[in-house]
Enzyme design. Structure first.
Site, short mmCIF file in Angstrom:
data_model
loop_
_atom_site.label_atom_id
_atom_site.label_comp_id
_atom_site.label_asym_id
_atom_site.label_seq_id
_atom_site.Cartn_x
_atom_site.Cartn_y
_atom_site.Cartn_z
N GLY A 45 0.84 -1.19 0.00
CA GLY A 45 0.00 0.00 0.00
C GLY A 45 0.87 1.24 0.00
O GLY A 45 2.02 1.20 0.46
N GLN A 50 2.62 9.91 1.77
CA GLN A 50 3.93 9.25 1.77
C GLN A 50 4.80 9.66 0.59
O GLN A 50 5.99 9.38 0.57
CB GLN A 50 3.75 7.73 1.74
N CYS A 88 5.97 -0.22 7.29
CA CYS A 88 5.53 0.96 6.55
C CYS A 88 6.72 1.51 5.76
O CYS A 88 7.82 1.60 6.30
CB CYS A 88 5.03 2.01 7.55
N LEU A 89 6.49 1.86 4.50
CA LEU A 89 7.59 2.40 3.69
C LEU A 89 8.13 3.70 4.29
O LEU A 89 9.27 4.07 4.03
CB LEU A 89 7.12 2.64 2.25
N HIS A 130 -4.52 0.67 7.60
CA HIS A 130 -3.19 1.26 7.71
C HIS A 130 -3.07 2.48 6.76
O HIS A 130 -2.62 3.55 7.17
CB HIS A 130 -2.13 0.20 7.37
N GLU A 131 -3.51 2.30 5.52
CA GLU A 131 -3.42 3.40 4.53
C GLU A 131 -4.37 4.53 4.88
O GLU A 131 -4.04 5.71 4.74
CB GLU A 131 -3.69 2.87 3.11
N HIS A 134 -2.95 6.91 7.28
CA HIS A 134 -2.02 7.88 6.68
C HIS A 134 -2.75 9.16 6.26
O HIS A 134 -2.19 10.25 6.32
CB HIS A 134 -1.34 7.29 5.44
ZN LIG Z 1 2.38 3.12 5.95
#
Ligand SMILES: [Zn+2]
Length: 175
Positions: A45, A50, A88-89, A130-131, A134
């Protein structure tokens, strides 16, 4: 577009995003670029903040279906929660077991602007939540206990510095 993935410490990751109003070709291009970036980074994701864009959309792929999710709402959460390991990236190399609702009911728009309603569960519901977080300026590390947070404090401090530096170089991208 060539993106720079934002790292924890970057203030953009803490902002609440604004909704998308125009469903035009440039949005579709941006979404394609985000899918490319997500696959390149081996993610499942990737949310707009991000990559420095404070707008309400994300891309995800649970291994079964690719979704571009725009202006999402979570209408319902199951009482039952399950634990999954999350990463997470934007928080590289840190992984933690996080408890969240097993099932959710969601509503969002696709890149054509069409409204979609879905019931999601398990891994798909996990990625979505999770997304979605963000887009509200929340990160999975916010959910960690004081003890778990203390354990990764040093790593987080280092990442924070990196995140702030990236923000200074790239600022916020307007679309
Ligand atoms: Zn993330």
């Amino acid at each position: 577009m060539n993106f720079t993935v934002r790292i924890i410490g970057d203030p953009i990751l803490r902002k609440t995003t604004k909704d998308i109003e125009k469903f035009d070709d440039s949005l579709k291009e941006l979404i394609q670029d985000m899918f490319d970036e997500m696959y390149k980074s081996d993610g499942v994701g990737l949310a707009a903040p991000q990559v420095g864009i404070s707008r309400s959309f994300f891309v995800m792929d649970d291994g079964i279906e690719k979704r571009a999710v725009i202006n999402p709402k979570i209408l319902n959460f199951s009482e039952e929660e399950i634990i999954y390991e999350e990463g997470c990236l934007s928080i590289p190399e840190i992984f933690a077991e996080i408890s969240r609702p097993r099932k959710i009911s969601v509503e969002y728009q696709n890149p054509e602007g069409k409204k979609i309603k879905e019931d999601l569960d398990e891994y798909t519901a996990r990625i979505f939540q999770h997304e979605f977080d963000h887009l509200k300026g929340r990160l999975f590390t916010d959910k960690l206990s004081v003890v778990s947070k203390a354990r990764i404090k040093k790593d987080l401090l280092k990442l924070n510095k990196e995140g702030q530096k990236i923000f200074k170089e790239h600022g916020e991208l307007e679309i």
